[in-house]
Write a protein that holds these residues in place. Sequence first.
Motif, PDB file in Angstrom:
ATOM      1  N   TYR A   1       8.408  31.570 -54.123  1.00 14.48           N
ATOM      2  CA  TYR A   1       7.009  31.143 -54.284  1.00 14.48           C
ATOM      3  C   TYR A   1       6.481  31.336 -55.920  1.00 14.48           C
ATOM      4  O   TYR A   1       5.896  30.576 -56.343  1.00 14.48           O
TER       5      TYR A   1
ATOM      6  N   VAL B   1      -9.377  31.555 -53.085  1.00 12.78           N
ATOM      7  CA  VAL B   1      -8.293  31.351 -52.237  1.00 12.78           C
ATOM      8  C   VAL B   1      -8.792  30.072 -51.660  1.00 12.78           C
ATOM      9  O   VAL B   1      -7.787  29.293 -51.242  1.00 12.78           O
TER      10      VAL B   1
ATOM     11  N   LEU C   1       5.410  39.580 -45.754  1.00 14.54           N
ATOM     12  CA  LEU C   1       5.687  38.458 -46.715  1.00 14.54           C
ATOM     13  C   LEU C   1       5.686  39.230 -48.125  1.00 14.54           C
ATOM     14  O   LEU C   1       6.404  38.941 -48.961  1.00 14.54           O
ATOM     15  N   GLU C   2       4.824  40.263 -48.037  1.00  9.37           N
ATOM     16  CA  GLU C   2       4.689  41.028 -49.329  1.00  9.37           C
ATOM     17  C   GLU C   2       5.796  41.850 -49.759  1.00  9.37           C
ATOM     18  O   GLU C   2       6.259  41.801 -50.816  1.00  9.37           O
ATOM     19  N   ASN C   3       6.632  42.080 -48.781  1.00  5.92           N
ATOM     20  CA  ASN C   3       8.164  42.744 -48.996  1.00  5.92           C
ATOM     21  C   ASN C   3       9.322  41.932 -48.785  1.00  5.92           C
ATOM     22  O   ASN C   3      10.110  42.490 -48.907  1.00  5.92           O
TER      23      ASN C   3
ATOM     24  N   ILE D   1       1.453  38.429 -43.539  1.00  2.00           N
ATOM     25  CA  ILE D   1       1.234  38.754 -44.738  1.00  2.00           C
ATOM     26  C   ILE D   1       1.845  40.068 -45.076  1.00  2.00           C
ATOM     27  O   ILE D   1       2.440  40.045 -46.095  1.00  2.00           O
ATOM     28  N   GLU D   2       1.827  41.160 -44.258  1.00  2.00           N
ATOM     29  CA  GLU D   2       2.211  42.488 -44.820  1.00  2.00           C
ATOM     30  C   GLU D   2       3.796  42.462 -44.990  1.00  2.00           C
ATOM     31  O   GLU D   2       4.259  42.660 -46.088  1.00  2.00           O
TER      32      GLU D   2
ATOM     33  N   LEU E   1       2.030  38.492 -57.535  1.00  3.36           N
ATOM     34  CA  LEU E   1       1.873  37.584 -56.208  1.00  3.36           C
ATOM     35  C   LEU E   1       1.996  38.719 -55.104  1.00  3.36           C
ATOM     36  O   LEU E   1       1.007  38.663 -53.978  1.00  3.36           O
ATOM     37  N   ARG E   2       2.700  39.963 -55.162  1.00  2.00           N
ATOM     38  CA  ARG E   2       2.567  41.157 -54.058  1.00  2.00           C
ATOM     39  C   ARG E   2       1.421  41.574 -54.064  1.00  2.00           C
ATOM     40  O   ARG E   2       0.904  41.977 -52.925  1.00  2.00           O
TER      41      ARG E   2
ATOM     42  N   LEU F   1      -1.113  39.492 -52.198  1.00  2.00           N
ATOM     43  CA  LEU F   1      -0.657  39.349 -50.916  1.00  2.00           C
ATOM     44  C   LEU F   1      -1.198  40.735 -50.236  1.00  2.00           C
ATOM     45  O   LEU F   1      -1.641  40.662 -49.001  1.00  2.00           O
ATOM     46  N   ARG F   2      -0.978  41.972 -50.834  1.00  2.00           N
ATOM     47  CA  ARG F   2      -1.458  43.064 -50.136  1.00  2.00           C
ATOM     48  C   ARG F   2      -2.952  43.120 -49.992  1.00  2.00           C
ATOM     49  O   ARG F   2      -3.574  43.541 -49.132  1.00  2.00           O
TER      50      ARG F   2
ATOM     51  N   PHE G   1       1.623  28.060 -47.104  1.00  2.00           N
ATOM     52  CA  PHE G   1       1.491  29.366 -47.819  1.00  2.00           C
ATOM     53  C   PHE G   1       0.079  29.787 -47.635  1.00  2.00           C
ATOM     54  O   PHE G   1      -0.654  30.818 -47.076  1.00  2.00           O
ATOM     55  N   PHE G   2      -0.897  28.690 -48.207  1.00  2.00           N
ATOM     56  CA  PHE G   2      -2.152  29.075 -48.435  1.00  2.00           C
ATOM     57  C   PHE G   2      -3.081  28.914 -47.052  1.00  2.00           C
ATOM     58  O   PHE G   2      -4.034  29.601 -46.730  1.00  2.00           O
ATOM     59  N   ASN G   3      -2.569  27.994 -46.196  1.00  2.00           N
ATOM     60  CA  ASN G   3      -3.241  27.997 -44.946  1.00  2.00           C
ATOM     61  C   ASN G   3      -3.105  29.382 -44.258  1.00  2.00           C
ATOM     62  O   ASN G   3      -3.891  29.845 -43.386  1.00  2.00           O
TER      63      ASN G   3
ATOM     64  N   PRO H   1      -8.591  40.110 -45.412  1.00  2.00           N
ATOM     65  CA  PRO H   1      -8.259  38.709 -45.343  1.00  2.00           C
ATOM     66  C   PRO H   1      -9.602  37.962 -45.256  1.00  2.00           C
ATOM     67  O   PRO H   1     -10.746  38.360 -44.669  1.00  2.00           O
ATOM     68  N   PRO H   2      -9.807  36.842 -46.093  1.00  3.67           N
ATOM     69  CA  PRO H   2     -10.881  36.027 -46.469  1.00  3.67           C
ATOM     70  C   PRO H   2     -11.364  35.507 -44.978  1.00  3.67           C
ATOM     71  O   PRO H   2     -10.451  35.273 -44.094  1.00  3.67           O
TER      72      PRO H   2
ATOM     73  N   LEU I   1      -4.852  40.712 -49.845  1.00  4.39           N
ATOM     74  CA  LEU I   1      -5.158  39.843 -48.738  1.00  4.39           C
ATOM     75  C   LEU I   1      -5.175  40.243 -47.411  1.00  4.39           C
ATOM     76  O   LEU I   1      -5.815  40.278 -46.410  1.00  4.39           O
ATOM     77  N   ALA I   2      -3.832  41.093 -47.082  1.00  3.16           N
ATOM     78  CA  ALA I   2      -3.660  41.701 -46.110  1.00  3.16           C
ATOM     79  C   ALA I   2      -4.701  42.847 -45.706  1.00  3.16           C
ATOM     80  O   ALA I   2      -5.276  42.819 -44.539  1.00  3.16           O
TER      81      ALA I   2
ATOM     82  N   LYS J   1      -6.332  26.644 -51.378  1.00  4.05           N
ATOM     83  CA  LYS J   1      -6.062  25.980 -50.007  1.00  4.05           C
ATOM     84  C   LYS J   1      -6.489  24.610 -50.008  1.00  4.05           C
ATOM     85  O   LYS J   1      -5.485  23.623 -49.567  1.00  4.05           O
TER      86      LYS J   1
ATOM     87  N   VAL K   1      -2.285  32.470 -45.300  1.00  2.00           N
ATOM     88  CA  VAL K   1      -2.782  33.683 -45.892  1.00  2.00           C
ATOM     89  C   VAL K   1      -4.281  33.523 -45.728  1.00  2.00           C
ATOM     90  O   VAL K   1      -4.854  34.720 -45.941  1.00  2.00           O
ATOM     91  N   SER K   2      -4.831  32.380 -45.562  1.00  2.00           N
ATOM     92  CA  SER K   2      -6.236  32.524 -45.425  1.00  2.00           C
ATOM     93  C   SER K   2      -6.826  32.401 -44.125  1.00  2.00           C
ATOM     94  O   SER K   2      -8.058  32.134 -43.659  1.00  2.00           O
ATOM     95  N   ASN K   3      -5.882  32.225 -43.056  1.00  2.00           N
ATOM     96  CA  ASN K   3      -6.308  32.242 -41.819  1.00  2.00           C
ATOM     97  C   ASN K   3      -5.873  33.452 -41.018  1.00  2.00           C
ATOM     98  O   ASN K   3      -6.375  33.317 -39.813  1.00  2.00           O
ATOM     99  N   GLU K   4      -4.948  34.277 -41.392  1.00  8.98           N
ATOM    100  CA  GLU K   4      -4.647  35.359 -40.490  1.00  8.98           C
ATOM    101  C   GLU K   4      -5.829  36.140 -40.037  1.00  8.98           C
ATOM    102  O   GLU K   4      -6.715  36.348 -40.850  1.00  8.98           O
TER     103      GLU K   4
ATOM    104  N   ILE L   1       9.040  36.126 -51.963  1.00  7.30           N
ATOM    105  CA  ILE L   1       8.321  36.152 -53.090  1.00  7.30           C
ATOM    106  C   ILE L   1       8.705  35.536 -54.155  1.00  7.30           C
ATOM    107  O   ILE L   1       8.082  34.970 -55.173  1.00  7.30           O
TER     108      ILE L   1
ATOM    109  N   LEU M   1      11.328  39.923 -50.407  1.00 10.43           N
ATOM    110  CA  LEU M   1      11.416  39.670 -52.078  1.00 10.43           C
ATOM    111  C   LEU M   1      12.058  38.397 -52.302  1.00 10.43           C
ATOM    112  O   LEU M   1      11.780  37.648 -53.118  1.00 10.43           O
TER     113      LEU M   1
END
Lengths: 115, 115
Positions: free
Chosen positions: B17, A102, B7-9, B4-5, A30-31, A34-35, B108-110, A41-42, A37-38, A106, B112-115, B14, B11
């Motif tokens: 989820y 992704v 969020l990855e850390n 996101i950045e 998961l990490r 997410l990284r 979560f998915f909204n 980003p899609p 993605l960062a 969503k 990570v895919s909108n950032e 993480i 823990l």
Amino acid sequence: MSNIESLENDLPLIAEYSKMFKALSNPIRLRIFLRSLAKHPPGTIVDIDVDTMLSCQRSLAEEYGLAPSTISHHIKELSNVGLLHVQRTGQQVAIWVDVDAVEKLKLFFNHVSNE
Amino acid sequence: MSNIESLENDLPLIAEYSKMFKALSNPIRLRIFLRSLAKHPPGTIVDIDVDTMLSCQRSLAEEYGLAPSTISHHIKELSNVGLLHVQRTGQQVAIWVDVDAVEKLKLFFNHVSNE
DNA sequence: TTCGATATTCGACATGTTTCGAATCTTAGA
DNA sequence: TCTAAGATTCGAAACATGTCGAATATCGAA
């Protein structure tokens, strides 16, 4: 996407989603996801650009305190279910998220919580 | 939710989820979850009404071709991570989804895919 | 209060997952 | 072409998961 009732019995779709969830069910994976993605980003990048991809598997291994072979294994699991793309760039590999996957995830939750 | 950045850390987040994804990573559990949603879609019902809950664990077992004890086990896994509520109603149990948990997954998915 | 229907817990077994280190492969650069 | 840096594959070990059937628990109704 079909409605929830038929989704429950759409076994191929169930299999696809459960595999994606399994790929995200490990904290390390998961990490990594997410990284990626960062880094990419899609929706924000049309042309894939090497600079925007995440590379340095070795540094991920150090950071997460795992062996490089373990990181390699996890990245493969993520790419096996279509969540990540992997491509060698020189001595390293670059990974980036699959935009469509992704979007699928969503849509799944938007769908099930709006019906 | 944080970006996101971070969020990855984060823990604990993480861990939370990844546990939810693990609960949904088994096809049988995903089907149970979806059927519960179909019976009691989040947002459409304010007061919990027994008639809108899914019961009949035994029929689920028959339908999925598994032992009742296995269904019981899977339902427990889903409720352990907060995705399902379980309540005895007479000889059977009723299960229904946790609205907040579904909303969390949706966000979560909204996110990570909108950032 | 006993009985039957349903749900849960328990122990066991087969299978899958996570991780490592060693060996192998791939590539860039000397 | 050789070497070094990185990635992957392989085999093995420890651990977790999914499943069952038997035993136990819970509840409604006779």
